[in-house]
Design a protein around this motif. Sequence first.
Motif, PDB file in Angstrom:
ATOM      1  N   PHE A 122       0.829  -1.420   0.072  1.00 43.27           N
ATOM      2  CA  PHE A 122      -0.043   0.026  -0.080  1.00 43.27           C
ATOM      3  C   PHE A 122       0.886   1.283  -0.082  1.00 43.27           C
ATOM      4  CE2 PHE A 122      -2.445   3.287   2.128  1.00 43.27           C
ATOM      5  CZ  PHE A 122      -3.846   3.236   1.419  1.00 43.27           C
ATOM      6  N   CYS A 132      -7.103   0.387  -3.717  1.00 45.94           N
ATOM      7  CA  CYS A 132      -7.538   0.223  -2.308  1.00 45.94           C
ATOM      8  C   CYS A 132      -8.367   1.447  -1.763  1.00 45.94           C
ATOM      9  CB  CYS A 132      -6.438   0.005  -1.520  1.00 45.94           C
ATOM     10  SG  CYS A 132      -5.660  -1.521  -1.461  1.00 45.94           S
ATOM     11  N   THR A 136     -12.280   1.601  -0.988  1.00 50.92           N
ATOM     12  CA  THR A 136     -12.789   1.821   0.425  1.00 50.92           C
ATOM     13  C   THR A 136     -13.849   3.140   0.134  1.00 50.92           C
ATOM     14  OG1 THR A 136     -10.575   1.539   1.408  1.00 50.92           O
ATOM     15  CG2 THR A 136     -11.875   3.102   2.461  1.00 50.92           C
ATOM     16  N   VAL A 157      -9.356   2.250   4.722  1.00 53.38           N
ATOM     17  CA  VAL A 157      -8.753   1.722   4.048  1.00 53.38           C
ATOM     18  C   VAL A 157      -7.954   0.649   5.160  1.00 53.38           C
ATOM     19  CG1 VAL A 157      -6.376   2.644   3.939  1.00 53.38           C
ATOM     20  CG2 VAL A 157      -7.097   1.037   2.000  1.00 53.38           C
ATOM     21  N   LEU A 161      -7.324  -3.437   4.208  1.00 54.33           N
ATOM     22  CA  LEU A 161      -6.264  -4.007   4.381  1.00 54.33           C
ATOM     23  C   LEU A 161      -6.131  -5.236   5.174  1.00 54.33           C
ATOM     24  CD1 LEU A 161      -3.891  -0.948   4.058  1.00 54.33           C
ATOM     25  CD2 LEU A 161      -4.133  -2.527   2.188  1.00 54.33           C
ATOM     26  N   LEU A 164      -7.671  -8.167   3.417  1.00 55.15           N
ATOM     27  CA  LEU A 164      -6.960  -8.885   2.084  1.00 55.15           C
ATOM     28  C   LEU A 164      -6.400 -10.168   2.310  1.00 55.15           C
ATOM     29  CD1 LEU A 164      -5.435  -5.668   0.135  1.00 55.15           C
ATOM     30  CD2 LEU A 164      -7.939  -6.874  -0.098  1.00 55.15           C
ATOM     31  N   LEU A 188     -11.262  -4.709  -6.848  1.00 54.41           N
ATOM     32  CA  LEU A 188     -10.171  -5.125  -6.481  1.00 54.41           C
ATOM     33  C   LEU A 188      -9.510  -6.641  -6.365  1.00 54.41           C
ATOM     34  CD1 LEU A 188      -7.180  -4.237  -5.080  1.00 54.41           C
ATOM     35  CD2 LEU A 188      -8.434  -4.144  -3.178  1.00 54.41           C
TER      36      LEU A 188
END
Length: 237
Positions: A122, A132, A136, A157, A161, A164, A188
Amino acid sequence: MEFRGITRECDRLWSEGAMALVGISPFNSYFSTERIQSIIDFCEDGGRAVALFVPDDVTRFTLQARGYTKDEAVRKTSRQMRYLRNKMNQAMGARRLAILGCESLATNAAYQNRLAEALDRFETDDVFRRRCLDTTRWVLSAKDGEPVGLDAAMLGVQYLLAELPLFFHASEMIGSDVVFVYHQCPLLISETYQGELAGKVSRGQGFGVLRPHELAGEAAEQLQTHALQVPCPNRCR
């Protein structure tokens, strides 16, 4: 219920009996007790192993992004998690399925390694970071359609994360083939599985969309992926 893997490999894993890891969102009214029970019943058909995943403590980041203070968000998340766990227990009945959460995965080395990898990516991968943040913003604006600023997106976010590693690498954490199951798939995720967005998916990992028959077609497309159906606090109205 109707299951569709987002790639042929996901369909193969499902057809060969991979474990179903069912994602359940804490504030999404879609997940009634009856709905959770029907999802579990469908996934268990044929003897498939089933576990549940709930993004527990990290939900507070989405609430903070929508205007709650940290203390308010922590308290609200804690109350909602108790309520959701009661619903899941009712839905499971005599079954005692594993319930995974970001908090309980704190001691799982594979999860922590993959989380660190996502956090680093990220910070260093501009395309991944943008995707991402776009995801979000979509989540945060799902209820009222209001534009979402960068500060709010950067808070929210953290929720995405934390999830994921389960979407892409749960097979490493569980030690068997796994298909993550949810009622919608954000861009995504589909781009990553289909190779359009740089990023690897672990061996034995899949993702599938599971929807009730009555929500198939256009109605199902309108379902929000992880939309937290929580009102903004009065001060942000």
